[in-house]
Every structure is written in C-alpha cells, then in structure tokens.
Write a protein that holds these residues in place. Structure first.
Motif, short mmCIF file in Angstrom:
data_model
loop_
_atom_site.label_atom_id
_atom_site.label_comp_id
_atom_site.label_asym_id
_atom_site.label_seq_id
_atom_site.Cartn_x
_atom_site.Cartn_y
_atom_site.Cartn_z
N PRO A 353 17.89 7.10 -8.17
CA PRO A 353 17.34 8.26 -8.89
C PRO A 353 15.81 8.17 -8.92
O PRO A 353 15.24 7.13 -9.20
N LEU A 354 15.18 9.31 -8.64
CA LEU A 354 13.73 9.31 -8.55
C LEU A 354 13.12 9.74 -9.87
O LEU A 354 13.51 10.75 -10.45
N VAL A 355 12.16 8.95 -10.36
CA VAL A 355 11.42 9.32 -11.56
C VAL A 355 10.01 9.72 -11.15
O VAL A 355 9.54 9.37 -10.07
N ALA A 356 9.34 10.44 -12.05
CA ALA A 356 8.06 11.05 -11.68
C ALA A 356 7.03 10.03 -11.24
O ALA A 356 6.23 10.28 -10.34
N ASP A 357 7.01 8.84 -11.90
CA ASP A 357 5.97 7.87 -11.59
C ASP A 357 6.42 6.82 -10.58
O ASP A 357 5.76 5.80 -10.42
N SER A 358 7.55 7.02 -9.91
CA SER A 358 7.99 6.07 -8.90
C SER A 358 7.26 6.32 -7.58
O SER A 358 6.89 7.46 -7.27
N LEU A 397 -3.66 7.08 -9.85
CA LEU A 397 -3.13 6.41 -8.66
C LEU A 397 -2.49 7.41 -7.71
O LEU A 397 -2.72 7.39 -6.50
N ALA A 398 -1.66 8.31 -8.24
CA ALA A 398 -0.97 9.29 -7.39
C ALA A 398 -1.95 10.17 -6.65
O ALA A 398 -1.79 10.46 -5.46
N VAL A 399 -3.00 10.61 -7.35
CA VAL A 399 -3.99 11.48 -6.71
C VAL A 399 -4.76 10.72 -5.64
O VAL A 399 -4.99 11.24 -4.54
N ARG A 400 -5.15 9.48 -5.94
CA ARG A 400 -5.83 8.68 -4.91
C ARG A 400 -4.95 8.50 -3.69
O ARG A 400 -5.40 8.61 -2.55
N TYR A 401 -3.70 8.16 -3.91
CA TYR A 401 -2.80 7.94 -2.78
C TYR A 401 -2.64 9.22 -1.95
O TYR A 401 -2.61 9.17 -0.72
N CYS A 402 -2.55 10.37 -2.62
CA CYS A 402 -2.46 11.64 -1.89
C CYS A 402 -3.71 11.87 -1.04
O CYS A 402 -3.64 12.53 0.00
N ALA A 403 -4.84 11.36 -1.51
CA ALA A 403 -6.09 11.49 -0.76
C ALA A 403 -6.28 10.37 0.25
O ALA A 403 -7.32 10.30 0.91
N GLY A 404 -5.28 9.47 0.36
CA GLY A 404 -5.37 8.39 1.33
C GLY A 404 -6.20 7.21 0.86
O GLY A 404 -6.61 6.39 1.68
N LEU A 405 -6.46 7.10 -0.45
CA LEU A 405 -7.27 6.02 -1.00
C LEU A 405 -6.36 4.98 -1.66
O LEU A 405 -5.45 5.33 -2.42
N LEU A 406 -6.62 3.71 -1.40
CA LEU A 406 -5.82 2.64 -1.99
C LEU A 406 -6.40 2.15 -3.30
O LEU A 406 -5.68 1.62 -4.15
N PHE A 407 -7.73 2.28 -3.46
CA PHE A 407 -8.39 1.79 -4.66
C PHE A 407 -9.40 2.83 -5.15
O PHE A 407 -9.78 3.74 -4.41
N ILE A 473 2.26 1.83 -10.54
CA ILE A 473 1.46 0.69 -10.99
C ILE A 473 1.85 -0.56 -10.22
O ILE A 473 0.99 -1.38 -9.86
N GLN A 474 3.13 -0.72 -9.91
CA GLN A 474 3.56 -1.86 -9.09
C GLN A 474 3.02 -1.74 -7.66
O GLN A 474 2.71 -2.74 -7.02
N THR A 475 2.92 -0.52 -7.17
CA THR A 475 2.33 -0.31 -5.84
C THR A 475 0.87 -0.73 -5.84
O THR A 475 0.40 -1.40 -4.91
N ASP A 476 0.15 -0.36 -6.89
CA ASP A 476 -1.24 -0.78 -7.02
C ASP A 476 -1.35 -2.30 -7.07
O ASP A 476 -2.23 -2.90 -6.44
N ALA A 477 -0.42 -2.94 -7.79
CA ALA A 477 -0.42 -4.40 -7.86
C ALA A 477 -0.15 -5.01 -6.49
O ALA A 477 -0.75 -6.04 -6.13
N LEU A 494 4.34 -11.18 2.05
CA LEU A 494 4.34 -10.26 0.91
C LEU A 494 4.77 -8.86 1.33
O LEU A 494 5.59 -8.21 0.67
N LEU A 495 4.25 -8.38 2.44
CA LEU A 495 4.59 -7.04 2.91
C LEU A 495 6.04 -6.99 3.37
O LEU A 495 6.76 -6.02 3.10
N ARG A 496 6.49 -8.04 4.06
CA ARG A 496 7.89 -8.07 4.53
C ARG A 496 8.86 -8.02 3.35
O ARG A 496 9.84 -7.27 3.36
N GLU A 497 8.58 -8.79 2.32
CA GLU A 497 9.46 -8.82 1.15
C GLU A 497 9.49 -7.46 0.45
O GLU A 497 10.53 -7.04 -0.07
N THR A 498 8.36 -6.77 0.44
CA THR A 498 8.32 -5.45 -0.19
C THR A 498 9.10 -4.43 0.63
O THR A 498 9.93 -3.68 0.10
N LEU A 499 8.85 -4.38 1.94
CA LEU A 499 9.54 -3.41 2.80
C LEU A 499 11.04 -3.64 2.81
O LEU A 499 11.82 -2.69 2.98
N ALA A 500 11.47 -4.89 2.63
CA ALA A 500 12.91 -5.18 2.64
C ALA A 500 13.63 -4.48 1.50
O ALA A 500 14.84 -4.23 1.59
N GLY A 501 12.93 -4.15 0.43
CA GLY A 501 13.55 -3.52 -0.72
C GLY A 501 13.38 -2.01 -0.78
O GLY A 501 13.81 -1.39 -1.75
#
Length: 910
Positions: A353-358, A397-407, A473-477, A494-501
């Motif tokens: 189930p998708l929540v707004a901040d996921s 965070l969501a707005v930055r990500y939509c703009a292609g910014l990580l930080f 927030i976990q994505t930012d972390a 770290l990336l492999r473990e994340t993508l696996a889930g």
C-alpha cells in the motif's frame, strides 16, 4: 572419416583453410555475406553472396568499384580454389542464403546457416537444409521458452488489432525493420484490403523486391496530411519519430520474436507486441541439428551457451564460438521454460500500500507525470501529490527529488559520488547477470531507469527480492550514507541491499534519480508550476523564491506557509547567473537598448564590457569563508586557490559576479587552457604560478553586508562595487559608455584585437534577474568562420533521442587526403533531420562498437563554433569550442570539405 574443417572466431567467424570469413562486420579480403541486413554487411575485397542479396546491397549501401562480387545462383555448384560452394535458401529474409561448403580433397562438409528460420515465411523462400559434418548455426532464440505460435495465428491477431484501432478512430502503426520484417508485414496485410502508408526506407527496399513478393496491399509513401484511415508501416526507430508524435491518435505495435517475453511492451514502449519473427525458434533449432546430422556444432548469436549445453545433454558435440556478442538478452531464467519464464509484470497487487510520504508513491507519481503528454496534466498530477504530503521535510525532499536534486543546494553538501559503475555493479551482483548480459540490456534501452527496471524484474522473477517500505526521509538517509561511504565496495553493498528490497518500478526510479535521468518534462519549470498550483501561489513568486534561496524545496515550504516574500539571497548559496541574449549586429544592439522604444537609458547611453574567453564565476565571501561557483552552481574553489586567497582579503561580506581569466607571459589565455583546471583534485597538477596567473574580473555586486542589491539598477550596483577595495589578483571590469551603433562596432573590433570574444552591452537601469536571459543584457560575438566537415562516426543518443543517432563525430582532410577528427556535435538539427540522418547512417554503417557506429564518410556538415584551439584530444591536433551544426550540406561532396591546414590557420597555429 574425413577430418572436420577448422573454424575459429577472431571478432568474427573465420575458416582458415578456405581463407574465408562468414558475415564479418568489418572489411576483409574474402567473405561470404548471408543477407543484406546492415549488421552482416561490410565492404570486402572479394564477396560471395546470393544474386538478390547483391542487388539489395547495391540499392542500400552502394558498391565499391575496387570490390569483386560473386553473385551465386541458389543450389548451383560453384568451384573455387579446391572448394565447392552451394547456396540454399535460409528463409530469413528475401535473398538470404545458407552456405554449404565442401573440401574437394577429402569431401569434408560444412553448413553455415546465417540467420534463418524453417517455417515458411510470407516474403521469403522456404529454408532448405543439407547434411554436413560441421554445422555453424545462429541461436538467437535458443531457450525453450521461445516457441512461436503458428504464423497464421499471429497474423490474425495483428489484423484484428489493426482493424480495432481503425474502428476506434485511431491510426495503427506497425513497426518492423525496413528490409525483411517490413515486407513480411506487407504480405500479411495483402489479403486484408487495407490502404497502407510506408516509411521512405521501407518503400525503397520494397521497390527492389516487390516483383518477388506476390500479392501486396495498396501502399504508398507516408504522407502526414493523409495518414488517417491508413495502416502505417515504419521501422522501429520511427515509433517515437516527430511524424508519429504529431499524429496524436496513433497506436503502435512491434512485431518481433522478443514479444514472447513478459515486459516486451515496456521494453519497446509500444501499445502492443506480436511474435512475428524471421529467426528460428527453439523447436526449429533442434530440428535443424536433427536434419543436418553434424559431427560437431558451433553456435553464434544469442543463447549460445545455454543451447550448447542443451545439445551436449542430447549427445551432440556442441560449442559456442562467442560470448553472445549480438545477443538481445532475455530477462527470464534459463532454467525456466514456457511463456511464464521471463520478466514478470509489476502489478498493483505486488506493490505494498502506498502512502503519501513513501518513496514508492513519489516514483508512481513521477511515472504518471512522465506518461502524461499534457503539461497541464503533469502539473495537476504533481500538485495533487505535493498537497497531500505532511511534514515540511517530506515536502522539501519530494520537491527536490522531482527537480532531480538529491540534496539541498544551499547546504553546500558534496556530490553523491555513486556513478554508473557502482550502479551497474550493484545490479549485476543482485541479478547474477554477466558483463555481456548486462551490456546487452543496457545498449538495447539506452536509458538507466529502463535498464534497472528490466534487471530488477529478473530478480523479482527469481524470487530473490524482499519487500522494503522506504519513506522519503529514509531515502534521504540512504543518499547521505552513500555520499559518506568511502570507496566503491561499501557503496555497492549499500545500494545492492537497498535495491533488493524495492520493486522493479520503484528501484528504477531510484536509479533515475541518482543518475539525473527523470525525463518527466522540464524539471525546474514544471515543479515550480506544480508548487504554485498546489499551494495557490503565483508561479512567478515561486520561481523567484527558488532562484533567490537556491533551493526549490525550501521555496515549496515557504509557498505552503504563504511566506514566499521571505526568500532572499544567502551567502554561500549560489544564485543562478543573469544571462545575456545574443544579437547579430551593433545596430541591433543600439536599436534594442537605445532606440525610441527602449526608453530606459538615461541620455541614450549604452554600457559596454569586454566579453572574456574565461569561466563565469560567482564569488561568495562570508566571515572567514570564501566559495567560488560556476554558472551551473558547482563549487570550484579548490581549483582556483589563488582567487580564494585573494578574496579572503576583501573586508566586506559580498556576493560577486565575474569571470576567471588566465594569463601567461602577459598574454591572455583561452577557455581551453583554463578548462584544464576544472575537475582537478591534485593541486600539484594545476598551473604553476610562475607560468600562468589567474585573475578574477568582477562586473557585478549582488549582495553586500546582509543586504540584497538585486533590485537596484545596475548603475547603483556599480557605484557600490567601486566602493569595495579589491586586492591583488582581482580587478574591476572596465565599462565603456557609447552613444551610437558606430561606437559599438568600433568597440567590438577593439575587443577582438584584445583577444576577447566580443562585447556585453547592458542597460544601466536594469535589475539583476537570476537565471534569466532577458533583453537588458545583450552579447555581440559575431559568427566565427565555419568549417565544412564530413561525418565519420554516429552515436546513439540518450533520453528522448535514445532511438536515433544524434551525436556526430566529424573530420577534416589533411595534406595527404586522410580524414582527421576535429570534433563532435549534437545540436543544431531538427528532429526530422536527425531521423533522416539516422536512416542514412544505419544503412551506411561500416562497423559498430557499443553505441557508436563508424559510417561511410559521405555526409558533409557545416559546423559553427566559438573558437578553435590546439589540442591532443583528436588526431587532427585541434579541437572546437561549442561546436554546433549549422547545416547539412547536401550540395557538397566529401572531396570538398575543408582542410586541416585551413583549420590550423583559423586556430592561429598554421
């Protein structure tokens, strides 16, 4: 028993005893060409082929005068230097042939299939197999899951889809290669009585073979204005062509054996797929071996290792000749069989189930926005999503990500430093794909996100994936941990473990975000409009706040709170620079800035500044800290320590706009020389102060001691700037005030004599508008001399140009007549021109390595550029700055291109 013929693989199939190559993709002394597809055709000194293949090659590629061709009739014996050759129909496309070779000294035989199929095609002769001691066969579809339905059943499904599309008012577009598949489709349409329009490349090939094809539908060249009511037949590259995009009611269908794979629609980005193939399927491959009765089997193309192991288990001696050089990789598991093996579709039931901040919800909204063709529709989707978000941190965070910014750009945080190599390694470790397999997927997609989706689909199908709920927030972390990890091994883990889930869809959008390839529209402008709509604020105010604060995420938070007026420049947060619009002549500048309609200039005076050939740089001094940023907001302080040291002596806290220029022996150097500084990490490797001095020339003051000066007129900002004592190593730009177009022209010539690019003309009453290219600043550079060059290589584009060849490497001719590369360009042409060149370069490819094709040097381009310098980047010894294509010179032949001597003269090194 006669000894078997020797077969080797040296970047191609070679028979050393006969000194004969089989379908090499590069020029050799003597070769057999099985059919006229471009990946099997090259220019050889002596060529054996079928008579019809020769005719097709003449029509498609031309024939070198110094080449010898032996067009052999089907089934007839041809004896040559101790060998007996016979050609038999291969059933692949019109004119395709198998080669049966007999060694006359002992009767040893070999059969080379080339590309083939056993079932009767609609546009080609039925394949004929002969027994042979050695069999070399292609195994494109060498897995049990590739069991094609009967051709008649596939054709019925295709015709039913075509008729339904027409009945619903749409235009059906069938996609198939110009030679072979296109004619097969035409024959399938022959009984339907439907009018057909075909692409130019298909028309040309069909005209050559039409007398051999039997009944065909009424077909003619594609005409945009009359396309409705017709079935359109295009090559695969035409699926995203400008013409198809203009016909907004088109539905596309790909016809390919790869339609048997789940996820094929996603892969080809079409509405439907049909498994109509001109290659043998798995049962036909087995039947081939049983019929030929070989003592030894060699396998090329496709699933060679898997099919070789299968044959050995059945008692045959079978070996692969290559590691799947031309494989289009299946994403199914080799141990699975049947149509269920392959990439599983990601259904809504497979998603949590998708929540707004996921993060999964963010990815879903971005995918919907990317698929939406209307800009207003994109804005509405994004606005609804942003409005539903909770805490300020999630919104930012969501707005930055939509703009292609990580930080947050304002935080001065370093880059992620997790590039393509780490992402590829993580995906390979997770999926078990070899380098060859991964490369095949990546090349077929030319898109990081789609590649990740398909690779992660394999992981899902294998049951190796786990369910991971990740919020924003976990994505930012995650991004912070990746940035802080030292070295590729911990980053990959770290990336492999994340993508696996993550699901394939969510994981693909994580990769898109990390690589900056969201491709959902104009990133910044789109998200600014979405923020404005979400929180009922003026779009201009949101844009202004984002530019002033340097962070669209912070601007979104202010917009939701109704506090956009609080946005202001901040030291150590780079602002987008104000840009100048180009003008062609001094008279145009005078009319624009001082004409009757201008009215803003006191006393009708124009301010002129030299336009330097340096690096635009914004300098911030706050407290004890100094930072320098490029025009694209990247920090470059470490590359210019002498400027940083000098700026530390300024007593005021300031944000300055200016240019970094370099000198050596009192001679001003160019951007090419200065550019060597960028990206260097080892300070010992930078210019030595005794050899080259770097100076920062200031031309504007944007902020001083806690106060923004952006809204002040330029004249007032200049007065404030003149009041700042600049230390050695920094200088204030000279301003010339002129009152006529003639004075502007004279000033331009004087600037060029000073080895500068030209002039910047400014309205002294103008405010500083970050990130905008208005008419208050104008630049006069005047066109440099152009070069007529010839294209020697064409490269597959990326993003919206991933289906075309859009990047062109070009050359001039040296004193011996040899071609010498001088540059590469990808801008200046229309979509239609790029599509035309793609067809041409695809047909005239001499060799291909990855995404780059070496092509016949027959296309002349006129190239404009800003400057030309000596460089060891290319074998010409020269390099162009900002090359762009001015025109395709169809009126010129390659013998008329410019010479290296002329280019050296322009560079001042002749």
């Amino acid at each position: 028993m006669s000894p078997l013929l020797t077969v080797t693989h040296r970047k191609g199939i070679y028979l050393p005893e006969a000194d004969l190559w089989l379908d090499p993709h590069f020029g050799v002394e003597r070769a057999f060409i099985s059919h006229a597809h471009s990946d099997h055709v090259a220019r050889h000194r002596t060529t054996f082929c079928s008579a019809l293949t020769l005719e097709l090659m003449k029509a498609r590629y031309g024939v070198k005068e110094d080449s010898t061709f032996h067009p052999l009739p089907m089934r007839q014996i041809f004896e040559w230097e101790g060998w007996q050759m016979r050609l038999f129909p291969a059933g692949h496309i019109v004119g395709s042939a198998m080669l049966h070779l007999t060694r006359l000294s002992d009767g040893a035989t070999l059969l080379y299939t080339g590309d083939y199929k056993l079932r009767q095609g609609l546009s080609s002769e039925r394949c004929e197999l002969l027994p042979a001691d050695t069999l070399i066969m292609e195994t494109t579809f060498g897995l049990p899951q590739f069991h094609f339905p009967p051709t008649a059943e596939t054709v019925r499904g295709m015709l039913r889809w075509v008729q339904e599309t027409l009945d619903e008012g749409g235009i059906p577009v069938l996609l198939g290669y110009s030679l072979g598949k296109a004619q097969e489709i035409l024959c399938a349409l022959g009984e339907a009585g439907l009018p057909v329009m075909v692409h130019k490349s298909i028309l040309e090939m069909t005209e050559v073979v039409a007398p051999l094809l039997g009944r065909l539908p009424s077909y003619r060249l594609f005409d945009l204005a009359e396309a409705r009511g017709h079935v359109l037949l295009f090559p695969p590259s035409g699926a995203r062509s400008l013409a198809i995009r203009k016909l907004k009611v088109c539905r596309t269908a790909m016809l390919s054996g790869w339609a048997m794979q789940s996820g094929a629609k996603y892969r080809y980005q079409v509405d439907e797929v049909f498994p109509l193939s001109d290659h043998a399927d798995y049962p036909e491959l087995l039947e081939t071996v049983v019929t030929v009765k070989p003592r030894r089997v060699y396998l090329v193309h496709g699933y060679t290792q898997e099919f070789a192991a299968d044959l050995r288990a059945r008692g045959y001696e079978a070996w692969t000749l290559e590691r799947a050089d031309q494989m289009e990789m299946s994403l199914g598991l080799a141990q699975k069989t049947g149509p269920e093996a392959g990439l599983a579709e990601v259904s809504s039931e497979m998603q949590p189930p998708l929540v707004a901040d996921s993060f999964a919800r963010w990815a879903q909204v971005c995918a919907q926005a990317a698929a939406e063709s209307s800009r207003l529709g994109k804005v509405a989707l994004l606005a609804d999503y942003l409005r539903a978000l909770g805490p300020e941190e999630d919104l930012a965070l969501a707005v930055r990500y939509c703009a292609g910014l990580l930080f947050d750009p304002a935080a001065g945080e370093g880059p992620l430093n997790t590039g393509w190599a780490i992402i590829r390694r993580a995906l390979q470790e997770l999926s078990g794909l070899s380098d060859t397999e991964y490369r095949a997927i990546s090349r077929s997609q030319a898109d990081a996100g789609r590649t990740a989706y398909l690779v992660l689909g394999r992981v899902l199908a294998a049951g190796m994936a786990e369910s991971l709920a990740m919020d924003l927030i976990q994505t930012d972390a995650l991004f912070r941990r990746l940035r802080e990890a030292r070295g590729p091994v911990p980053k990959t883990k770290l990336l492999r473990e994340t993508l696996a889930g993550l699901s394939p869809h969510t994981g693909s959008w994580l990769v898109r975000l990390m690589t900056g390839e969201l491709r959902m529209g104009s990133k910044e402008g789109l998200i600014e409009e979405a923020v404005a709509e979400a929180f009922h604020q003026p779009a201009e105010a949101v844009r202004e706040a984002a530019m002033l604060g340097g962070d669209i995420g912070h601007a979104a938070v202010l917009a939701r709170a109704g506090r956009l007026q609080e946005a202001a420049p901040r030291p150590l947060v780079p602002l987008k620079v104000m840009l100048a619009s180009p003008e062609e002549t001094a008279a145009d500048i005078w009319q624009r800035l001082a004409g009757e309609e201008a009215g803003s200039l006191s006393g009708h005076a124009v301010w002129l500044e030299d336009k330097y050939d340096g690096i635009r740089a914004q300098l911030h001094r706050m407290g004890d800290r100094v930072e320098i940023y490029t025009r694209d907001l990247k920090p470059i302080s470490a590359q210019f320590p002498e400027v940083t040291r000098a700026a530390g002596e300024i007593r005021a806290e300031v944000i300055l706009d200016g240019e970094i220029i370099a000198y050596a022996e009192d001679k001003k150097l160019s951007f090419f020389d200065l550019q060597k500084r960028l990206g260097r990490r080892d300070q010992a490797d930078l210019f030595l102060p005794s050899d080259i001095s770097v100076r920062y020339v200031v031309f504007d003051l944007l902020w001083q001691d806690g106060r923004s000066l952006l809204e002040l007129p330029l004249a007032q900002r200049r007065v404030a700037l003149e009041g700042i004592a600049l230390p050695a190593g920094m200088a204030l730009i000279d301003v010339l005030r002129v009152t006529s177009a003639e004075e502007i022209e004279a000033a331009f010539l004087a600037a060029r004599r000073r080895n500068n690019e030209g002039l910047i003309a400014k309205d002294p009453a103008s405010a500083y508008t970050p990130g905008r290219r208005g008419k208050a600043w104008l630049k006069l550079k005047k066109a440099f001399a152009t070069l007529d060059v010839v294209v020697v290589k064409a490269e597959q584009g990326s993003g919206k140009r991933s289906h075309v060849l859009s990047d062109y490497t070009f050359a001039v001719r040296d004193e011996h007549g040899a071609l010498r590369v001088i540059g590469k360009a990808y801008s200046g042409l229309t979509d239609a021109e790029i599509e035309t060149l793609t067809e041409h370069f695809t047909a005239t490819t001499l060799a291909q390595k990855g995404r780059v094709r070496t092509v016949v040097p027959d296309t002349v381009l006129e190239i404009a550029f800003d400057s030309i310098q000596a460089s060891d980047r290319h074998d010409s010894g020269l390099s162009l700055r900002f090359p762009r294509i001015k025109a395709i010179r169809t009126d010129k032949v390659p013998e008329e291109i410019d010479t290296l001597a002329y280019a050296r003269k322009l560079a001042g090194v002749g």
